[in-house]
Design an enzyme around this catalytic site. Sequence first.
Site, PDB file in Angstrom:
ATOM      1  N   ARG A  56      -2.595  -1.403   8.580  1.00 24.17           N
ATOM      2  CA  ARG A  56      -1.862  -0.217   8.127  1.00 24.17           C
ATOM      3  C   ARG A  56      -2.661   1.051   8.468  1.00 24.17           C
ATOM      4  NH1 ARG A  56       1.770   1.831   4.063  1.00 24.17           N
ATOM      5  NH2 ARG A  56       0.787   3.358   2.681  1.00 24.17           N
ATOM      6  N   HIS A 111      -4.950  -4.485   5.053  1.00 26.47           N
ATOM      7  CA  HIS A 111      -4.749  -3.035   4.999  1.00 26.47           C
ATOM      8  C   HIS A 111      -5.315  -2.322   6.223  1.00 26.47           C
ATOM      9  CE1 HIS A 111      -2.942  -0.331   2.085  1.00 26.47           C
ATOM     10  NE2 HIS A 111      -3.807   0.604   2.424  1.00 26.47           N
ATOM     11  N   HIS A 130       3.600   7.485   1.367  1.00 33.22           N
ATOM     12  CA  HIS A 130       2.596   8.172   0.564  1.00 33.22           C
ATOM     13  C   HIS A 130       3.250   9.154  -0.399  1.00 33.22           C
ATOM     14  CE1 HIS A 130      -0.924   7.435   3.580  1.00 33.22           C
ATOM     15  NE2 HIS A 130      -0.784   6.453   2.714  1.00 33.22           N
ATOM     16  N   LYS A 160       3.762   0.493  -3.914  1.00 31.45           N
ATOM     17  CA  LYS A 160       2.688   0.859  -4.823  1.00 31.45           C
ATOM     18  C   LYS A 160       2.956   2.199  -5.502  1.00 31.45           C
ATOM     19  CE  LYS A 160      -2.225   2.018  -4.516  1.00 31.45           C
ATOM     20  NZ  LYS A 160      -3.369   2.109  -3.579  1.00 31.45           N
ATOM     21  N   ARG A 182       2.033  -2.311   3.173  1.00 35.11           N
ATOM     22  CA  ARG A 182       0.968  -2.888   2.362  1.00 35.11           C
ATOM     23  C   ARG A 182       1.278  -4.373   2.222  1.00 35.11           C
ATOM     24  NH1 ARG A 182       2.829   1.849  -0.140  1.00 35.11           N
ATOM     25  NH2 ARG A 182       1.280   3.533  -0.303  1.00 35.11           N
ATOM     26  N   TYR A 203      -6.423  10.171   7.639  1.00 38.28           N
ATOM     27  CA  TYR A 203      -6.391   9.515   8.944  1.00 38.28           C
ATOM     28  C   TYR A 203      -6.641  10.509  10.086  1.00 38.28           C
ATOM     29  CZ  TYR A 203      -4.261   5.718   6.319  1.00 38.28           C
ATOM     30  OH  TYR A 203      -4.033   4.732   5.416  1.00 38.28           O
TER      31      TYR A 203
END
Length: 260
Positions: A225, A222, A248, A158, A133, A257
């Site tokens: 990514r 992003h 994640h 994050k 990120r 995805y």
Amino acid sequence: MENFKRYLELRNYQKRNITKILAMVQEYRNYIERGNLPIKYIIYLKQRKCRNNPEKNISINTINNHLFALKIYKTYQEEILHQDTYLIICRLLKRNHLPIEILSPEEVQHLFENTINIRDKAVLCCLYYLGLRAGEAVGLLLEDVDMKDGKVFIRKSKTGYQREVPIHSKALDIFEEYLKKRTHKGDCFLQGLQGNLTTAGIEFIIEKVAEKSKIKKRIYPHLLRHSIATHLLKNGMELIKVSRFLGHRSLESTQRYTHI
């Protein structure tokens, strides 16, 4: 909304992102106050026009941003207010999560070919080859990049999880060249003109590279990514490994995805 704003600030959301989240949540609240049903909000978003270009509908990425803002608001409702009035929105989000537009490997290569500045190439490597990120990229310390063992340690993320990711061979070559020319104005790996590079600086770099490449897609940090995650899955990497690579919290975040 003032309390919600404070909630976002305490969780270290960037000021510009807080402004966007507040605006998106307020748009939803206005929609409900007009007597509309929450379950029809996704239809409203799909039909909503761009404010800067009324002839076009908002993009899929913008719709996803709206839904993500509502997900954050739901978490706030549950954690702080102990309410669950926005559960219907999360169910709607899971059922209607829109596909993510990505760059093809050829388009990624085209971005690198149109980047002359070695620092800017290092930024592209962090976003694509490392899958970071923008906030993670600017938070990298010089000591976090282990050129000898070919890995990077992400200490700030994050989700709050720390992780290690391997450095792709192409990124290693670029990082080696960048380190030889890197200015020593700060303790972070990525440097700007006045010191450590900022997320705003990364956004400016990507915007500049995208404009030069003339790729007819909206390119933002992003997106790189998103692209590497999809490319890894297409090349056969297991979902759980891609999830760990991206940092994640759950496989659900990575499964979005798999639409490709």
